[in-house]
Write a protein that holds these residues in place. Structure first.
Motif, PDB file in Angstrom:
ATOM      1  N   THR A  30       4.658   0.556   0.186  1.00 31.95           N
ATOM      2  CA  THR A  30       5.298   0.410   1.500  1.00 31.95           C
ATOM      3  C   THR A  30       5.775  -1.020   1.741  1.00 31.95           C
ATOM      4  O   THR A  30       5.070  -1.984   1.428  1.00 31.95           O
ATOM      5  N   GLN A  31       6.963  -1.117   2.301  1.00 32.83           N
ATOM      6  CA  GLN A  31       7.590  -2.417   2.548  1.00 32.83           C
ATOM      7  C   GLN A  31       7.788  -2.619   4.047  1.00 32.83           C
ATOM      8  O   GLN A  31       7.843  -1.653   4.808  1.00 32.83           O
ATOM      9  N   ASP A  55       0.848  -1.206   0.000  1.00 33.36           N
ATOM     10  CA  ASP A  55       0.000   0.000   0.000  1.00 33.36           C
ATOM     11  C   ASP A  55       0.878   1.247   0.000  1.00 33.36           C
ATOM     12  O   ASP A  55       2.066   1.197   0.317  1.00 33.36           O
ATOM     13  N   ASN A  56       0.244   2.365  -0.332  1.00 33.13           N
ATOM     14  CA  ASN A  56       0.914   3.650  -0.181  1.00 33.13           C
ATOM     15  C   ASN A  56       0.608   4.207   1.211  1.00 33.13           C
ATOM     16  O   ASN A  56      -0.507   4.044   1.717  1.00 33.13           O
ATOM     17  N   SER A  57       1.581   4.850   1.815  1.00 28.21           N
ATOM     18  CA  SER A  57       1.417   5.441   3.146  1.00 28.21           C
ATOM     19  C   SER A  57       1.538   6.951   3.055  1.00 28.21           C
ATOM     20  O   SER A  57       2.340   7.466   2.272  1.00 28.21           O
ATOM     21  N   ILE A  58       0.734   7.624   3.861  1.00 34.39           N
ATOM     22  CA  ILE A  58       0.834   9.085   3.933  1.00 34.39           C
ATOM     23  C   ILE A  58       0.943   9.484   5.398  1.00 34.39           C
ATOM     24  O   ILE A  58       0.091   9.121   6.214  1.00 34.39           O
ATOM     25  N   ILE A  59       1.989  10.210   5.711  1.00 39.58           N
ATOM     26  CA  ILE A  59       2.216  10.696   7.072  1.00 39.58           C
ATOM     27  C   ILE A  59       2.141  12.207   7.024  1.00 39.58           C
ATOM     28  O   ILE A  59       2.806  12.839   6.195  1.00 39.58           O
ATOM     29  N   ASN A  60       1.311  12.767   7.890  1.00 38.30           N
ATOM     30  CA  ASN A  60       1.069  14.203   7.872  1.00 38.30           C
ATOM     31  C   ASN A  60       1.735  14.913   9.042  1.00 38.30           C
ATOM     32  O   ASN A  60       1.980  14.321  10.096  1.00 38.30           O
ATOM     33  N   CYS A  61       1.993  16.193   8.841  1.00 38.74           N
ATOM     34  CA  CYS A  61       2.656  16.996   9.863  1.00 38.74           C
ATOM     35  C   CYS A  61       2.193  18.443   9.724  1.00 38.74           C
ATOM     36  O   CYS A  61       2.073  18.950   8.611  1.00 38.74           O
ATOM     37  N   ARG A  76       8.624  17.485  -3.625  1.00 42.42           N
ATOM     38  CA  ARG A  76       9.955  16.957  -3.939  1.00 42.42           C
ATOM     39  C   ARG A  76       9.878  15.442  -3.884  1.00 42.42           C
ATOM     40  O   ARG A  76       9.296  14.875  -2.960  1.00 42.42           O
ATOM     41  N   GLN A  77      10.506  14.801  -4.850  1.00 46.73           N
ATOM     42  CA  GLN A  77      10.429  13.337  -4.914  1.00 46.73           C
ATOM     43  C   GLN A  77      11.788  12.712  -4.726  1.00 46.73           C
ATOM     44  O   GLN A  77      12.805  13.202  -5.197  1.00 46.73           O
ATOM     45  N   GLY A  78      11.760  11.581  -3.999  1.00 49.26           N
ATOM     46  CA  GLY A  78      12.955  10.767  -3.861  1.00 49.26           C
ATOM     47  C   GLY A  78      12.622   9.368  -4.343  1.00 49.26           C
ATOM     48  O   GLY A  78      11.659   9.165  -5.077  1.00 49.26           O
ATOM     49  N   GLN A  79      13.391   8.424  -3.870  1.00 50.56           N
ATOM     50  CA  GLN A  79      13.119   7.049  -4.264  1.00 50.56           C
ATOM     51  C   GLN A  79      11.982   6.513  -3.401  1.00 50.56           C
ATOM     52  O   GLN A  79      12.113   6.331  -2.208  1.00 50.56           O
ATOM     53  N   ARG A  80      10.839   6.309  -3.980  1.00 51.69           N
ATOM     54  CA  ARG A  80       9.602   5.823  -3.332  1.00 51.69           C
ATOM     55  C   ARG A  80       9.028   6.804  -2.334  1.00 51.69           C
ATOM     56  O   ARG A  80       8.012   6.535  -1.709  1.00 51.69           O
ATOM     57  N   VAL A  81       9.647   7.930  -2.098  1.00 55.42           N
ATOM     58  CA  VAL A  81       9.100   8.927  -1.167  1.00 55.42           C
ATOM     59  C   VAL A  81       8.880  10.251  -1.865  1.00 55.42           C
ATOM     60  O   VAL A  81       9.617  10.624  -2.766  1.00 55.42           O
ATOM     61  N   THR A  82       7.816  10.919  -1.430  1.00 55.47           N
ATOM     62  CA  THR A  82       7.491  12.245  -1.939  1.00 55.47           C
ATOM     63  C   THR A  82       7.120  13.108  -0.746  1.00 55.47           C
ATOM     64  O   THR A  82       6.362  12.668   0.128  1.00 55.47           O
ATOM     65  N   VAL A  83       7.653  14.317  -0.705  1.00 53.95           N
ATOM     66  CA  VAL A  83       7.257  15.249   0.342  1.00 53.95           C
ATOM     67  C   VAL A  83       6.467  16.383  -0.311  1.00 53.95           C
ATOM     68  O   VAL A  83       6.848  16.887  -1.369  1.00 53.95           O
TER      69      VAL A  83
END
Lengths: 114, 116
Positions: B80-81, B17-23, B57-64
């Motif tokens: 997500t792994q 699944d995709n995960s989203i963490i908020n702040c 901004r995108q990284g490897q498998r992560v986006t902010v």
């Protein structure tokens, strides 16, 4: 090959004792930090040194005294330990103090005061 | 005062699944934000950063994603792994007291658990 190392990893001691935690970085960085992480995982800066000079001192009791003998080392000495000092203490380093310098953290020292 | 906080204290997802963490952050003058990952028994590790002149901004498998209007930051993890299981922190760079040095102000942290 550890970039930022801390000793000891675990420290269990009685209230009222004095203890020290040591930190070393082999990254050639100029700036080092001490952070405290409480039981709820909240992470807060305590001190920062740049080229052996104290530049950040965040309302920490003066029982805590950092010392930087050289740029690669930043030690933390704690006098008269209290129960509330129990936490995980992290050392970190960065190339400099400017905004975009990534901080590299050590593995932490878990301090338990009984 | 300064504060950086997270909306969700825990998040459990299935592998893949995709995960989203908020702040949320409170200092509208902050112009640099970082996400850290802390695995059990280890120190925080840099994941990705973003400056305030960007909104994504995108990284490897992560986006902010950064929304300055509502002072909100999010970290998206694709596919997500189990190795993504950790506590995630957002942090902002804040100027220390009388100017000069910068310091990191961390949010409360959110635990991500990935179920196989």
């Amino acid at each position: 090959d550890t970039a930022v190392s801390q000793t000891p990893k675990y420290l269990v001691t009685q209230m009222g004792n004095d203890k020290s935690i040591k930190c070393e970085q082999n990254l050639g960085h100029d700036t080092m930090y001490w952070y405290k992480q409480d039981s709820k995982k909240f992470l807060k800066i305590m001190f920062s040194y740049n080229n052996k000079e104290l530049i950040i001192n965040e309302t920490v009791p003066n029982r805590f005294s950092p010392k930087s003998p050289d740029k690669a080392h930043l030690n933390l000495h704690i006098n008269s330990l209290e129960l509330g000092d129990s936490a995980v203490y992290f050392c970190a380093s960065s190339r400099g103090t400017s905004e975009y310098n990534e901080q590299f953290f050590g593995p932490g020292t878990r301090l338990t005061v009984l | 005062g300064e504060s950086v906080g997270l909306h969700l204290p825990t998040l459990s997802v299935q592998e893949g699944d995709n995960s989203i963490i908020n702040c949320a952050y409170s200092n509208s003058a902050s112009d640099y934000f970082i996400w850290y990952k802390q695995e059990s028994g280890k120190g925080p590790q840099f994941i990705i950063d973003i400056r305030s002149n960007m909104d994504k901004r995108q990284g490897q498998r992560v986006t902010v994603l950064l929304n300055k209007t509502v002072k909100h930051l999010s970290l998206q993890i694709a596919a997500t792994q189990p190795g993504d299981s950790a506590v995630y922190f957002c942090a902002e760079k804040s100027r220390y007291r009388w100017g000069g040095s910068e310091k990191l102000v961390f949010g409360k942290g959110m635990k991500l658990t990935v179920n196989p």
